[in-house]
Design a protein around this motif. Sequence first.
Motif, PDB file in Angstrom:
ATOM      1  N   ALA A   3       5.676 -12.852  11.026  1.00  0.00           N
ATOM      2  CA  ALA A   3       5.793 -11.932   9.902  1.00  0.00           C
ATOM      3  C   ALA A   3       7.274 -11.634   9.729  1.00  0.00           C
ATOM      4  N   LYS A   4       7.771 -11.842   8.533  1.00  0.00           N
ATOM      5  CA  LYS A   4       9.187 -11.597   8.270  1.00  0.00           C
ATOM      6  C   LYS A   4       9.328 -10.489   7.247  1.00  0.00           C
ATOM      7  N   ARG A   5      10.308  -9.632   7.497  1.00  0.00           N
ATOM      8  CA  ARG A   5      10.599  -8.554   6.553  1.00  0.00           C
ATOM      9  C   ARG A   5      10.991  -9.181   5.218  1.00  0.00           C
ATOM     10  N   PRO A   6      10.563  -8.586   4.103  1.00  0.00           N
ATOM     11  CA  PRO A   6      10.932  -9.141   2.796  1.00  0.00           C
ATOM     12  C   PRO A   6      12.436  -9.360   2.694  1.00  0.00           C
ATOM     13  N   GLU A   7      12.818 -10.542   2.266  1.00  0.00           N
ATOM     14  CA  GLU A   7      14.222 -10.921   2.192  1.00  0.00           C
ATOM     15  C   GLU A   7      15.017  -9.963   1.313  1.00  0.00           C
ATOM     16  N   GLY A   8      16.160  -9.561   1.799  1.00  0.00           N
ATOM     17  CA  GLY A   8      17.027  -8.676   1.042  1.00  0.00           C
ATOM     18  C   GLY A   8      16.621  -7.214   1.085  1.00  0.00           C
ATOM     19  N   SER A   9      15.615  -6.878   1.856  1.00  0.00           N
ATOM     20  CA  SER A   9      15.125  -5.507   1.930  1.00  0.00           C
ATOM     21  C   SER A   9      15.610  -4.857   3.211  1.00  0.00           C
ATOM     22  N   THR A  10      16.221  -3.681   3.082  1.00  0.00           N
ATOM     23  CA  THR A  10      16.605  -2.930   4.272  1.00  0.00           C
ATOM     24  C   THR A  10      15.376  -2.192   4.794  1.00  0.00           C
ATOM     25  N   LEU A  11      15.455  -1.742   6.027  1.00  0.00           N
ATOM     26  CA  LEU A  11      14.326  -0.984   6.580  1.00  0.00           C
ATOM     27  C   LEU A  11      14.100   0.303   5.795  1.00  0.00           C
ATOM     28  N   ASP A  12      15.181   0.959   5.378  1.00  0.00           N
ATOM     29  CA  ASP A  12      15.031   2.188   4.594  1.00  0.00           C
ATOM     30  C   ASP A  12      14.315   1.917   3.281  1.00  0.00           C
ATOM     31  N   ALA A  13      14.693   0.840   2.582  1.00  0.00           N
ATOM     32  CA  ALA A  13      14.043   0.496   1.316  1.00  0.00           C
ATOM     33  C   ALA A  13      12.584   0.110   1.554  1.00  0.00           C
ATOM     34  N   LEU A  14      12.339  -0.560   2.662  1.00  0.00           N
ATOM     35  CA  LEU A  14      10.984  -1.000   2.974  1.00  0.00           C
ATOM     36  C   LEU A  14      10.031   0.181   3.142  1.00  0.00           C
ATOM     37  N   VAL A  15      10.458   1.187   3.890  1.00  0.00           N
ATOM     38  CA  VAL A  15       9.561   2.313   4.160  1.00  0.00           C
ATOM     39  C   VAL A  15       9.425   3.260   2.979  1.00  0.00           C
ATOM     40  N   THR A  16      10.319   3.184   2.008  1.00  0.00           N
ATOM     41  CA  THR A  16      10.201   4.066   0.842  1.00  0.00           C
ATOM     42  C   THR A  16       9.515   3.387  -0.337  1.00  0.00           C
ATOM     43  N   SER A  17       9.191   2.109  -0.211  1.00  0.00           N
ATOM     44  CA  SER A  17       8.520   1.383  -1.284  1.00  0.00           C
ATOM     45  C   SER A  17       7.106   1.006  -0.858  1.00  0.00           C
ATOM     46  N   PRO A  18       6.093   1.650  -1.449  1.00  0.00           N
ATOM     47  CA  PRO A  18       4.718   1.318  -1.072  1.00  0.00           C
ATOM     48  C   PRO A  18       4.393  -0.170  -1.278  1.00  0.00           C
ATOM     49  N   ALA A  19       4.901  -0.772  -2.336  1.00  0.00           N
ATOM     50  CA  ALA A  19       4.608  -2.192  -2.593  1.00  0.00           C
ATOM     51  C   ALA A  19       5.222  -3.087  -1.526  1.00  0.00           C
ATOM     52  N   GLU A  20       6.476  -2.828  -1.163  1.00  0.00           N
ATOM     53  CA  GLU A  20       7.131  -3.631  -0.119  1.00  0.00           C
ATOM     54  C   GLU A  20       6.471  -3.410   1.240  1.00  0.00           C
ATOM     55  N   MET A  21       6.095  -2.163   1.535  1.00  0.00           N
ATOM     56  CA  MET A  21       5.438  -1.875   2.810  1.00  0.00           C
ATOM     57  C   MET A  21       4.090  -2.593   2.882  1.00  0.00           C
ATOM     58  N   ASN A  22       3.317  -2.565   1.802  1.00  0.00           N
ATOM     59  CA  ASN A  22       2.035  -3.270   1.793  1.00  0.00           C
ATOM     60  C   ASN A  22       2.225  -4.767   1.955  1.00  0.00           C
ATOM     61  N   ARG A  23       3.249  -5.321   1.336  1.00  0.00           N
ATOM     62  CA  ARG A  23       3.537  -6.751   1.491  1.00  0.00           C
ATOM     63  C   ARG A  23       3.874  -7.081   2.943  1.00  0.00           C
ATOM     64  N   TRP A  24       4.710  -6.254   3.550  1.00  0.00           N
ATOM     65  CA  TRP A  24       5.121  -6.438   4.949  1.00  0.00           C
ATOM     66  C   TRP A  24       3.918  -6.326   5.891  1.00  0.00           C
TER      67      TRP A  24
END
Length: 56
Positions: A3-24
Amino acid sequence: MWAKRPEGSTLDALVTSPAEMNRWLGDIDRALGYVRDEERCAESYEASMVPGPRGA
């Protein structure tokens, strides 16, 4: 399979975006499902617990 973190996404952006978090989380579910359903071995399960691919 990893499982790879979405490219170009910081951890802060990841946890504040429901769509990115669901993808992750979906990627994590797919990776663990592969280990559980396809590999069925202790080594694969153990490898899923390390932070990334071995040797990386």
